[in-house]
Design an enzyme around this catalytic site. Structure first.
Site, PDB file in Angstrom:
ATOM      1  N   LYS A  80       0.787  -1.391   0.146  1.00  0.00           N
ATOM      2  CA  LYS A  80      -0.103  -0.081   0.063  1.00  0.00           C
ATOM      3  C   LYS A  80       0.812   1.442  -0.071  1.00  0.00           C
ATOM      4  O   LYS A  80       1.966   1.167   0.842  1.00  0.00           O
ATOM      5  CB  LYS A  80      -0.778  -0.145   1.141  1.00  0.00           C
ATOM      6  CG  LYS A  80      -1.717   1.142   1.235  1.00  0.00           C
ATOM      7  CD  LYS A  80      -2.665   0.866   2.545  1.00  0.00           C
ATOM      8  CE  LYS A  80      -3.898   2.030   2.719  1.00  0.00           C
ATOM      9  NZ  LYS A  80      -4.678   1.942   3.940  1.00  0.00           N
ATOM     10  N   SER A 155      -9.018   2.199   3.391  1.00  0.00           N
ATOM     11  CA  SER A 155      -8.310   3.078   2.508  1.00  0.00           C
ATOM     12  C   SER A 155      -7.454   2.092   1.936  1.00  0.00           C
ATOM     13  O   SER A 155      -6.649   2.492   0.766  1.00  0.00           O
ATOM     14  CB  SER A 155      -7.596   4.044   3.487  1.00  0.00           C
ATOM     15  OG  SER A 155      -6.704   3.340   4.042  1.00  0.00           O
ATOM     16  N   SER A 179      -9.280  -0.064   7.652  1.00  0.00           N
ATOM     17  CA  SER A 179      -8.687   0.078   6.453  1.00  0.00           C
ATOM     18  C   SER A 179      -8.509  -1.297   5.470  1.00  0.00           C
ATOM     19  O   SER A 179      -8.283  -1.299   4.509  1.00  0.00           O
ATOM     20  CB  SER A 179      -7.766   0.946   5.968  1.00  0.00           C
ATOM     21  OG  SER A 179      -8.395   2.450   6.312  1.00  0.00           O
TER      22      SER A 179
END
Length: 479
Positions: A80, A155, A179
């Site tokens: 990420k 996210s 997330s």
């Protein structure tokens, strides 16, 4: 032979170790899929193909030389874009860091490399991971492959989407309020947030003890492998701890699973609550006992919002023009809490301690807690989250309450796919365990995974062999 991207990570690693699968072949297969699919779903934000291929070539040479291989040797793993990577751009989804190329790896990335994994690109995130959607001021918004009109959540939405359409074996995400678990739920994957400190976070997150790093995978076994390999102390993270020495958790012991649809404070879509409750009946058929809970922990989301707003304000404080370049929703969040003081932040810390004590007491009565992962079936692209739940308006932080509660407590929590909602998006079951009982959560989820038969779900967007499906996906994305 099974298509390479349809193999589990465990199977890929076994074949690589036995010389039956070339790391170069695997990487090239994934890069071809990225070229075909990613223009539709927008998972990746940085993909340095030359570096990826160099890593694969070296991995293949080590196999040919019969050198000792690490436990993740040759496995492509995406990272990420909130996680720092040496010599690879790490934007954090923000114009403030748009051109930042770090000079070192985060501990978890260094461990990936030491274990022999191939760092396969950076995946999309919201700015600083502040919301449960995957959009930011720099890159196109990530889309849910099951229906391209919808968000995959966030996210870590880019991480989840890359795995569910078969563009990478497994992914690393971060989780400050859900997330990892939210996009896992919305895309039909397994997502795991380890106990606080089991996977070190460095550089430190602006939300402090709420922040975790963890895996998103197609199977529990794939995620459990990463958990075992990457766990451990790093003294640069002040919350970092060693996981307790445990024997392999066995499901020969039948569990008391506490069930709450709303944790006593959340509004939840009745359809989602019903789907999850029905799924729990399968666990009763396995011999586990489902215990309805009367939860009294109060509403902790104001404390979560305080952590998020304070952390975001700190992240942007070095730029005078931050209001002009930061995600508008984040600007509003910071503005809403601008009048908060150090005393308010201390109150949030005290609330965190209170919630920890109250949740801990629940585990005096049960072994695990089960809830829906998210309170809604999904929400459309372009939004920061659902605008309402069961007819009542909700803001972009409070809708995260089912997941963010366990960021406050630091307990291991997973999302496991159990079925589909009426709008055709996957639905997740959240399983929470006591602190430092991560292997119990993983073992229970492994048994549940077999009961729910969720492994093998593939959105049509993932099938690049049928050109009409990709064309249809592109058309729908422009509706």
């Amino acid at each position: 032979m099974t298509a390479l991207h349809r193999m589990t990570a465990v199977e890929q690693l076994d074949r690589i170790a036995r010389g039956e699968l070339s790391p170069v072949e695997l990487v090239d297969h994934y890069l071809d899929r990225v070229a075909s699919i990613d223009p539709v779903v927008r998972s990746f934000v940085t993909l340095e193909q030359e570096s990826i291929r160099r890593q694969a070539i070296e991995a293949e040479r080590r196999v040919a030389r019969k050198e000792p291989l690490g436990p993740l040797h040759g496995l492509p793993v995406s990272v990420k874009d909130l996680i720092v990577t040496k010599d690879i751009r790490t934007t954090r989804g923000s114009r403030i860091f748009e051109h930042d190329v770090p000079s070192f790896d985060a501990p978890i990335v260094a461990r990936l490399k030491k274990a022999g994994a191939i760092v396969f690109g950076k995946t999309n995130t919201s700015e600083f991971g502040w919301k449960g959607a995957t959009s930011n001021p720099i890159f196109p918004e990530t889309k849910n492959p099951w229906d391209l009109r919808y968000s995959p959540g966030g996210s870590s939405g880019g991480a989840a989407v890359g795995v569910v359409v078969g563009m990478v074996s497994v992914a690393l995400g971060t989780d400050g309020g859900g997330s990892i678990r939210i996009p896992a739920a919305f895309t039909g994957l397994f997502g795991f947030k380890p106990s606080l400190g089991h996977w070190p976070v460095f550089p430190a997150s602006s939300v402090g003890p709420l922040s975790h790093v963890g895996p998103i995978a197609r199977t529990v076994d794939d995620a459990a492998l990463l958990y075992e390999v990457l766990s451990g102390v790093d003294d640069r993270d002040c919350y970092s701890i060693a996981s307790e020495e445990q024997l392999a958790e066995s499901m020969n012991v039948k569990l008391r699973i506490g069930w709450s649809a709303d944790l006593g404070f959340m509004r939840v879509d009745p359809e989602i609550a019903a789907l999850v409750e029905v799924s729990l009946r399968r666990l009763e058929s396995l011999g586990h006992r489902i215990v309805p809970l009367q939860v009294d922990i109060g509403d902790p989301t104001e404390a979560v919002a305080t952590y998020f707003a304070a952390g975001a304000a700190a992240a942007v404080s070095g730029r005078r023009d931050w209001q002009d370049i930061v995600d508008p929703g984040l600007v509003r969040l910071i503005g809403k809490y601008a009048c908060h003081s150090a005393t308010d932040y201390a109150r949030a810390q005290l609330k965190r301690s209170d919630v920890c004590a109250r949740v801990s007491a629940i585990f005096d009565e049960v072994d695990l807690i089960a809830t829906p992962t998210v309170p809604v079936a999904g929400f459309k692209l372009g939004l920061d989250g659902p605008q309402s739940i069961a007819g009542a308006a909700v803001d972009c932080i409070r809708w995260l309450g089912l997941t963010s509660t366990f960021n406050l407590t630091g307990q291991p929590a997973a999302s496991l796919p159990i079925g589909f909602s009426s709008i055709g998006l996957p639905v997740g079951l959240q399983i929470i365990g006591p602190r430092n009982r991560d292997r119990l959560v993983l073992a229970a989820c492994r048994e549940m995974e077999a009961a729910f038969r969720a492994v093998g779900w593939w959105p049509s967007t993932a099938n690049v062999n049928d050109g009409w499906q990709v064309a249809s996906a592109l058309w729908r994305s422009n509706i």
